[in-house]
Design a protein around this motif. Structure first.
Motif, short mmCIF file in Angstrom:
data_model
loop_
_atom_site.label_atom_id
_atom_site.label_comp_id
_atom_site.label_asym_id
_atom_site.label_seq_id
_atom_site.Cartn_x
_atom_site.Cartn_y
_atom_site.Cartn_z
N TYR A 7 0.84 -1.19 0.00
CA TYR A 7 0.00 0.00 0.00
C TYR A 7 0.88 1.25 0.00
N PHE A 8 0.27 2.37 -0.42
CA PHE A 8 0.90 3.68 -0.32
C PHE A 8 2.32 3.69 -0.90
N MET A 29 5.11 -0.58 8.57
CA MET A 29 4.83 0.74 8.01
C MET A 29 6.10 1.57 8.09
N PHE A 34 -0.78 7.94 6.86
CA PHE A 34 -1.61 7.08 6.03
C PHE A 34 -3.05 7.08 6.54
N ASP A 79 -6.72 7.16 10.66
CA ASP A 79 -5.50 7.84 10.22
C ASP A 79 -4.35 7.40 11.11
#
Length: 94
Positions: A7-8, A29, A34, A79
């Motif tokens: 992701y991202f 992460m 995010f 978030d």
């Protein structure tokens, strides 16, 4: 079977798997901010590092460090601010 998730722009990576009929994922992460959207309810546990989290509808940010967990309702979002690479375990709740 193990499922790889990215992701991202690959700043968040996880491996999904099933254990005793429960879906889980473990991941890391990178530093960043995010917004995650959930389908099912989730329990997120910080394995290493720290997450600063704001759940959908919440007014305040909360900090979760190694060994701490938080629950995310299904069909919502949250978030996350990450100041250092952080490992997590996500348990999908039926």
């Amino acid at each position: 079977m193990i499922k790889e998730n990215r992701y991202f722009d690959e700043q968040v990576k996880s491996l999904g798997f099933e254990q005793d009929g429960q879906s889980l994922s473990v991941g890391v992460m990178e530093k960043g901010e995010f917004t995650f959207v959930t389908g099912a309810s989730e329990k997120m546990t910080v394995v290493s590092g720290q997450l600063t989290v704001k759940l959908s509808g919440a007014e305040n940010w909360q900090i979760f460090s190694q060994g701490q967990a938080f629950n995310v309702p299904g069909e919502s979002s949250f978030d996350v601010k990450v100041d250092q690479p952080t490992a997590y375990l996500c348990e999908y709740i039926k």
